[in-house]
Design a protein around this motif. Structure first.
Motif, short mmCIF file in Angstrom:
data_model
loop_
_atom_site.label_atom_id
_atom_site.label_comp_id
_atom_site.label_asym_id
_atom_site.label_seq_id
_atom_site.Cartn_x
_atom_site.Cartn_y
_atom_site.Cartn_z
N THR A 293 59.45 -63.56 57.38
CA THR A 293 58.66 -62.59 56.63
C THR A 293 58.55 -63.09 55.20
OG1 THR A 293 59.45 -60.75 57.98
CG2 THR A 293 58.48 -60.21 55.85
N GLU A 294 57.34 -63.15 54.69
CA GLU A 294 57.13 -63.55 53.30
C GLU A 294 56.50 -62.39 52.53
OE1 GLU A 294 55.66 -67.48 50.98
OE2 GLU A 294 54.17 -66.58 52.30
N ILE A 295 57.06 -62.10 51.36
CA ILE A 295 56.58 -61.00 50.54
C ILE A 295 56.23 -61.54 49.16
CG2 ILE A 295 57.15 -58.75 49.54
CD1 ILE A 295 59.34 -58.58 51.79
N ILE A 296 55.03 -61.22 48.68
CA ILE A 296 54.58 -61.62 47.36
C ILE A 296 54.42 -60.37 46.50
CG2 ILE A 296 52.77 -62.78 46.03
CD1 ILE A 296 52.06 -64.33 48.57
N PHE A 297 55.10 -60.36 45.34
CA PHE A 297 55.02 -59.22 44.44
C PHE A 297 53.93 -59.45 43.40
CE2 PHE A 297 59.52 -59.16 45.82
CZ PHE A 297 59.51 -57.92 46.44
N MET A 298 53.18 -58.39 43.08
CA MET A 298 52.09 -58.47 42.11
C MET A 298 52.17 -57.26 41.18
SD MET A 298 49.22 -59.27 45.00
CE MET A 298 49.85 -57.83 45.87
N ASN A 299 51.55 -57.41 40.01
CA ASN A 299 51.46 -56.30 39.04
C ASN A 299 52.83 -55.69 38.75
OD1 ASN A 299 48.60 -56.61 39.22
ND2 ASN A 299 48.59 -55.32 41.04
N LYS A 300 53.82 -56.56 38.51
CA LYS A 300 55.18 -56.07 38.26
C LYS A 300 55.26 -55.32 36.93
CE LYS A 300 56.99 -60.17 38.86
NZ LYS A 300 57.98 -61.27 38.93
N GLU B 250 68.17 -67.90 56.58
CA GLU B 250 68.09 -68.18 55.15
C GLU B 250 67.23 -67.14 54.45
OE1 GLU B 250 68.56 -72.98 54.35
OE2 GLU B 250 66.56 -72.12 54.44
N ILE B 251 67.51 -66.95 53.17
CA ILE B 251 66.67 -66.13 52.30
C ILE B 251 66.22 -67.01 51.16
CG2 ILE B 251 66.54 -64.08 50.84
CD1 ILE B 251 69.01 -63.06 52.47
N HIS B 252 64.92 -67.08 50.93
CA HIS B 252 64.38 -67.85 49.83
C HIS B 252 63.84 -66.90 48.78
CE1 HIS B 252 63.49 -71.56 52.62
NE2 HIS B 252 64.77 -71.19 52.62
N LEU B 253 64.38 -66.98 47.57
CA LEU B 253 63.86 -66.20 46.45
C LEU B 253 63.16 -67.14 45.48
CD1 LEU B 253 66.74 -63.68 45.56
CD2 LEU B 253 64.96 -63.49 47.29
N PHE B 254 61.91 -66.85 45.17
CA PHE B 254 61.14 -67.65 44.23
C PHE B 254 61.08 -66.90 42.90
CE2 PHE B 254 59.86 -68.90 48.43
CZ PHE B 254 59.57 -70.26 48.35
N PHE B 255 61.74 -67.44 41.89
CA PHE B 255 61.81 -66.79 40.59
C PHE B 255 60.68 -67.29 39.68
CE2 PHE B 255 66.03 -66.23 42.24
CZ PHE B 255 66.46 -65.01 41.72
N LYS C 220 61.17 -64.87 50.87
CA LYS C 220 60.94 -65.33 52.24
C LYS C 220 62.23 -65.17 53.02
CE LYS C 220 59.03 -69.20 54.90
NZ LYS C 220 58.46 -70.55 54.82
N LEU C 221 62.18 -64.40 54.09
CA LEU C 221 63.36 -64.13 54.90
C LEU C 221 63.17 -64.79 56.26
CD1 LEU C 221 62.49 -60.99 53.46
CD2 LEU C 221 64.97 -61.15 53.60
N ILE C 222 64.03 -65.76 56.56
CA ILE C 222 63.89 -66.57 57.76
C ILE C 222 64.95 -66.17 58.78
CG2 ILE C 222 63.83 -68.91 58.67
CD1 ILE C 222 63.23 -69.84 55.78
N GLU C 223 64.51 -65.87 59.98
CA GLU C 223 65.41 -65.46 61.05
C GLU C 223 65.92 -66.69 61.82
OE1 GLU C 223 63.31 -62.50 63.36
OE2 GLU C 223 62.31 -61.80 61.53
N GLN D 199 52.65 -58.55 52.31
CA GLN D 199 53.67 -59.04 53.23
C GLN D 199 53.02 -59.74 54.42
OE1 GLN D 199 57.14 -56.52 54.24
NE2 GLN D 199 56.58 -56.82 56.38
N ARG D 200 53.60 -60.86 54.77
CA ARG D 200 53.10 -61.62 55.92
C ARG D 200 54.25 -61.87 56.88
NH1 ARG D 200 51.89 -67.21 57.00
NH2 ARG D 200 52.79 -67.79 54.99
N LYS D 201 54.11 -61.41 58.11
CA LYS D 201 55.13 -61.58 59.13
C LYS D 201 54.65 -62.64 60.12
CE LYS D 201 58.76 -60.69 61.73
NZ LYS D 201 60.12 -61.05 61.31
#
Length: 206
Positions: A186-193, A162-167, A177-180, A51-53
């Motif tokens: 805040t950007e969150i990257i998921f790994m090892n799903k 805005e909320i950005h979902l990268f599929f 990515k959640l934009i205020e 997560q990156r804020k």
């Protein structure tokens, strides 16, 4: 204090990987159907995350790491492991927090809190295609499909622009990515799903 950071971070600018190109109506229909079909098959989801804020007034972004576990329909364990240990568990209308051994609980008994609670869970699962709640625009972005969600609820707009979902190609969410309204994000990257692997009920107990 950390809960406040998570709360506002999750409700909650990186360069997009590849040029954005709007989907045609036929592509939108097909993509939504694919995501909905995939969602119907998912009972559990586990992943590591980074997560990156980004805060405009800070010279350096705040970076954290952790792991998450999701159990359909609405149980979510969000756990930070680096640089500190902090855990938050969403269960229906209840939220429990473990701040390095100090446990607290709160109940989502007001309208806006319930919306944000649902929003966080839906962002992780990718189940957000509700035209009544959001204005939605879909793009191709490199090897991903980018869905931009703008909340219609005026109260929610105070917290989220805005909320950005990268599929990913498998129709699951790879990045969020959640934009205020301030343009902080805040950007969150998921790994090892891991999909549909057993999750012990104790994971959602604090």
């Amino acid at each position: 204090m950390k809960y406040g950071y998570l709360f506002f971070g999750l409700i909650m600018t990186t360069l997009l990987w590849g040029q954005e190109k709007a989907l045609t109506q036929a592509q939108i229909t097909a993509f939504k159907a694919k995501v909905i079909e995939k969602n119907a098959t998912i009972e559990t989801l586990q992943a590591d995350f980074k997560q990156r804020k980004h805060l405009e007034f800070m010279s350096k972004d705040i970076e954290t790491k952790g792991k998450m576990a999701f159990l359909k329909p609405d149980q979510l364990n969000w756990q930070y492991t680096t640089p500190y240990r902090y855990q938050i568990v969403f269960q229906r209308d209840n939220i429990k927090v473990n701040d390095e051994g100090k446990v607290s609980q709160m109940k989502a008994d007001n309208k806006i809190f319930k919306k944000i609670n649902k929003l966080i869970v839906s962002s992780v699962s990718g189940n957000m295609f509700d035209d009544k709640e959001f204005a939605i625009i879909l793009y191709t972005s490199g090897n991903e499909t980018l869905a931009k969600f703008s909340p219609k609820d005026r109260t929610l707009q105070k917290y989220i622009k805005e909320i950005h979902l990268f599929f990913s190609s498998d129709a699951t969410v790879g990045r969020v990515k959640l934009i205020e309204p301030t343009e902080d994000y805040t950007e969150i990257i998921f790994m090892n799903k891991k999909l549909n692997t057993p999750i012990d009920a104790s994971v959602f107990n604090i």
